[in-house]
Design a protein around this motif. Structure first.
Motif, PDB file in Angstrom:
ATOM      1  N   MET A 125     -31.489 -22.725 -10.218  1.00 14.64           N
ATOM      2  CA  MET A 125     -31.362 -21.292 -10.475  1.00 14.64           C
ATOM      3  C   MET A 125     -30.003 -20.969 -11.118  1.00 14.64           C
ATOM      4  O   MET A 125     -28.989 -21.543 -10.737  1.00 14.64           O
ATOM      5  CB  MET A 125     -31.473 -20.539  -9.152  1.00 14.64           C
ATOM      6  N   ILE A 126     -30.025 -20.081 -12.078  1.00 16.38           N
ATOM      7  CA  ILE A 126     -28.762 -19.728 -12.741  1.00 16.38           C
ATOM      8  C   ILE A 126     -28.058 -18.612 -11.965  1.00 16.38           C
ATOM      9  O   ILE A 126     -28.663 -17.596 -11.641  1.00 16.38           O
ATOM     10  CB  ILE A 126     -29.011 -19.307 -14.205  1.00 16.38           C
ATOM     11  N   LYS A 127     -26.781 -18.852 -11.658  1.00 16.17           N
ATOM     12  CA  LYS A 127     -26.002 -17.841 -10.939  1.00 16.17           C
ATOM     13  C   LYS A 127     -24.692 -17.595 -11.651  1.00 16.17           C
ATOM     14  O   LYS A 127     -24.181 -18.473 -12.338  1.00 16.17           O
ATOM     15  CB  LYS A 127     -25.724 -18.331  -9.517  1.00 16.17           C
ATOM     16  N   ARG A 128     -24.139 -16.405 -11.455  1.00 14.35           N
ATOM     17  CA  ARG A 128     -22.838 -16.097 -12.045  1.00 14.35           C
ATOM     18  C   ARG A 128     -21.784 -16.135 -10.941  1.00 14.35           C
ATOM     19  O   ARG A 128     -21.992 -15.598  -9.851  1.00 14.35           O
ATOM     20  CB  ARG A 128     -22.872 -14.719 -12.702  1.00 14.35           C
ATOM     21  N   LYS A 129     -20.659 -16.773 -11.261  1.00 12.96           N
ATOM     22  CA  LYS A 129     -19.564 -16.870 -10.288  1.00 12.96           C
ATOM     23  C   LYS A 129     -18.255 -16.503 -10.965  1.00 12.96           C
ATOM     24  O   LYS A 129     -18.066 -16.783 -12.147  1.00 12.96           O
ATOM     25  CB  LYS A 129     -19.439 -18.307  -9.755  1.00 12.96           C
ATOM     26  N   ALA A 130     -17.354 -15.908 -10.181  1.00 10.24           N
ATOM     27  CA  ALA A 130     -16.051 -15.527 -10.731  1.00 10.24           C
ATOM     28  C   ALA A 130     -15.187 -16.759 -10.972  1.00 10.24           C
ATOM     29  O   ALA A 130     -15.161 -17.663 -10.140  1.00 10.24           O
ATOM     30  CB  ALA A 130     -15.343 -14.580  -9.773  1.00 10.24           C
ATOM     31  N   ALA A 131     -14.521 -16.783 -12.119  1.00 12.64           N
ATOM     32  CA  ALA A 131     -13.602 -17.884 -12.424  1.00 12.64           C
ATOM     33  C   ALA A 131     -12.259 -17.306 -12.841  1.00 12.64           C
ATOM     34  O   ALA A 131     -12.198 -16.394 -13.664  1.00 12.64           O
ATOM     35  CB  ALA A 131     -14.176 -18.739 -13.546  1.00 12.64           C
ATOM     36  N   VAL A 132     -11.183 -17.834 -12.233  1.00  7.99           N
ATOM     37  CA  VAL A 132      -9.835 -17.319 -12.494  1.00  7.99           C
ATOM     38  C   VAL A 132      -9.080 -18.247 -13.445  1.00  7.99           C
ATOM     39  O   VAL A 132      -9.131 -19.462 -13.288  1.00  7.99           O
ATOM     40  CB  VAL A 132      -9.033 -17.212 -11.163  1.00  7.99           C
ATOM     41  N   SER A 133      -8.405 -17.648 -14.422  1.00  9.13           N
ATOM     42  CA  SER A 133      -7.518 -18.436 -15.285  1.00  9.13           C
ATOM     43  C   SER A 133      -6.222 -18.642 -14.511  1.00  9.13           C
ATOM     44  O   SER A 133      -5.342 -17.777 -14.516  1.00  9.13           O
ATOM     45  CB  SER A 133      -7.263 -17.683 -16.587  1.00  9.13           C
ATOM     46  N   ILE A 134      -6.135 -19.762 -13.818  1.00  9.28           N
ATOM     47  CA  ILE A 134      -5.036 -20.029 -12.883  1.00  9.28           C
ATOM     48  C   ILE A 134      -3.656 -19.935 -13.545  1.00  9.28           C
ATOM     49  O   ILE A 134      -2.712 -19.393 -12.967  1.00  9.28           O
ATOM     50  CB  ILE A 134      -5.246 -21.415 -12.226  1.00  9.28           C
ATOM     51  N   ARG A 135      -3.556 -20.431 -14.770  1.00 15.39           N
ATOM     52  CA  ARG A 135      -2.274 -20.455 -15.467  1.00 15.39           C
ATOM     53  C   ARG A 135      -1.700 -19.042 -15.662  1.00 15.39           C
ATOM     54  O   ARG A 135      -0.501 -18.834 -15.630  1.00 15.39           O
ATOM     55  CB  ARG A 135      -2.465 -21.137 -16.825  1.00 15.39           C
ATOM     56  N   GLU A 136      -2.591 -18.075 -15.871  1.00 18.74           N
ATOM     57  CA  GLU A 136      -2.134 -16.711 -16.155  1.00 18.74           C
ATOM     58  C   GLU A 136      -2.058 -15.822 -14.915  1.00 18.74           C
ATOM     59  O   GLU A 136      -1.578 -14.697 -14.991  1.00 18.74           O
ATOM     60  CB  GLU A 136      -3.084 -16.049 -17.161  1.00 18.74           C
ATOM     61  N   CYS A 137      -2.561 -16.336 -13.783  1.00 27.85           N
ATOM     62  CA  CYS A 137      -2.648 -15.505 -12.571  1.00 27.85           C
ATOM     63  C   CYS A 137      -1.269 -15.187 -12.012  1.00 27.85           C
ATOM     64  O   CYS A 137      -0.413 -16.062 -11.897  1.00 27.85           O
ATOM     65  CB  CYS A 137      -3.488 -16.229 -11.523  1.00 27.85           C
ATOM     66  N   ALA A 138      -1.059 -13.900 -11.649  1.00 28.96           N
ATOM     67  CA  ALA A 138       0.225 -13.474 -11.088  1.00 28.96           C
ATOM     68  C   ALA A 138       0.179 -13.464  -9.558  1.00 28.96           C
ATOM     69  O   ALA A 138       1.156 -13.124  -8.914  1.00 28.96           O
ATOM     70  CB  ALA A 138       0.594 -12.099 -11.617  1.00 28.96           C
ATOM     71  N   ALA A 139      -0.966 -13.790  -9.001  1.00 30.35           N
ATOM     72  CA  ALA A 139      -1.160 -13.833  -7.550  1.00 30.35           C
ATOM     73  C   ALA A 139      -0.871 -12.497  -6.875  1.00 30.35           C
ATOM     74  O   ALA A 139      -0.312 -12.465  -5.785  1.00 30.35           O
ATOM     75  CB  ALA A 139      -0.329 -14.957  -6.927  1.00 30.35           C
ATOM     76  N   CYS A 140      -1.255 -11.409  -7.534  1.00 29.51           N
ATOM     77  CA  CYS A 140      -0.984 -10.080  -6.974  1.00 29.51           C
ATOM     78  C   CYS A 140      -1.926  -9.737  -5.815  1.00 29.51           C
ATOM     79  O   CYS A 140      -1.573  -8.967  -4.943  1.00 29.51           O
ATOM     80  CB  CYS A 140      -1.063  -9.009  -8.058  1.00 29.51           C
ATOM     81  N   GLY A 141      -3.113 -10.302  -5.858  1.00 34.41           N
ATOM     82  CA  GLY A 141      -4.041 -10.096  -4.744  1.00 34.41           C
ATOM     83  C   GLY A 141      -4.980  -8.913  -4.883  1.00 34.41           C
ATOM     84  O   GLY A 141      -5.661  -8.557  -3.917  1.00 34.41           O
ATOM     85  N   CYS A 142      -5.043  -8.280  -6.044  1.00 36.90           N
ATOM     86  CA  CYS A 142      -5.955  -7.143  -6.246  1.00 36.90           C
ATOM     87  C   CYS A 142      -7.406  -7.586  -6.068  1.00 36.90           C
ATOM     88  O   CYS A 142      -8.216  -6.868  -5.487  1.00 36.90           O
ATOM     89  CB  CYS A 142      -5.793  -6.561  -7.647  1.00 36.90           C
ATOM     90  N   CYS A 143      -7.713  -8.783  -6.581  1.00 32.60           N
ATOM     91  CA  CYS A 143      -9.085  -9.309  -6.503  1.00 32.60           C
ATOM     92  C   CYS A 143      -9.463  -9.569  -5.051  1.00 32.60           C
ATOM     93  O   CYS A 143     -10.579  -9.269  -4.621  1.00 32.60           O
ATOM     94  CB  CYS A 143      -9.206 -10.587  -7.326  1.00 32.60           C
TER      95      CYS A 143
END
Lengths: 65, 197
Positions: free
Chosen positions: A1-19
């Protein structure tokens, strides 16, 4: 089954925690204060984090399961 | 599933009060040091960004005004704003301006310079702020630091509000010098701790 999952661009992440805050499934944690980490087992691909991310670096990727 | 609000979800009230208090008595600006030391202590001792993630009142204020009240275009930020060179460059710039402010304070403490009762916005515009100065018990330097520190806080708030309106509510978090600095500390800590293993 095809599913969509969130993927983070780790290199650009500021780790602010909004997500992490917006995730209704609590699937996101901030890994050691460096980047956001998505637990793919919990992620339902709703896309709320992608919308919330101030840097717009979260995308929804199609994964086969 | 809506998550239950915790006590720290209301810290935006503290941030807002801080900005308002600065209009009445500039010496309250000293309290802003908490926003400097708490995130640093958490990052150094705990090795995480719990401050950004949970306790940052300014971030909450932006998400409230931009998100809940809708004062934001909610557009993607430009690419350069989230690039490493801009984030680290802005951190260095902020540091340089901060040390210049400290140097200015020192000169007033040393008596070489007179107290300047102005708040400098965006490192350029001098706003007369005399009404919020009612004297100080100690040296004039104490008040000079308050004016300088409040300038830093007001400037970053104005910049944050600007990108909040133009881009996403918490765009400030992407290039916030404190956030960049605590992330660097966490990275450094992680590298050293993984070497020990």
């Amino acid at each position: 089954m095809i599913k969509r999952k969130a993927a983070v661009s780790i290199r650009e992440c500021a780790a602010c925690g909004c997500c992490m805050k917006i995730c209704p499934k609590r699937a996101i944690t901030i890994h050691k204060g460096i980047y956001a980490n998505v637990n793919k087992d919990l992620c339902v691909g709703c896309g709320l984090c992608a919308k919330e991310c101030p840097a717009s670096i979260i995308t929804l990727e199609v994964t086969e399961q | 599933m809506k998550q239950k609000k915790k006590w720290y979800d209301f810290l935006w009230i503290v941030s807002l009060s801080y900005l308002i208090l600065g209009f009445f008595n500039i010496l309250f600006a000293w309290l802003g040091l908490l926003c400097f030391f708490i995130p640093l202590i958490i990052a150094i001792a705990g090795g995480n960004k719990a401050y950004c993630n949970k306790f940052c009142g300014r971030g909450q204020l932006f998400s409230l005004i931009g998100g809940r009240f809708g004062l934001s275009r909610k557009k993607d930020i430009p690419k350069w704003l989230k690039s490493a060179w801009f984030r680290y460059g802005f951190l260095i710039f902020f540091f340089v301006m901060f040390f210049m402010m400290l140097w200015n304070t020192y000169l007033v403490f040393a008596g070489t310079k007179d107290l300047n009762t102005a708040v400098t916005l965006l490192w350029t515009f001098r706003l007369p702020w005399r009404w919020a100065y009612h004297g100080t018990l100690f040296s004039d330097g104490v008040a000079q630091f308050a004016f300088g520190f409040y300038s830093v806080m007001l400037t970053s708030t104005v910049l944050g509000l600007f990108t909040m309106v133009l881009c996403k509510p918490r765009s400030w978090c992407v290039y916030c010098p404190m956030g960049t600095m605590t992330q660097l500390i966490c990275k450094a800590k992680h590298v050293t701790s993984s070497r020990k293993k």
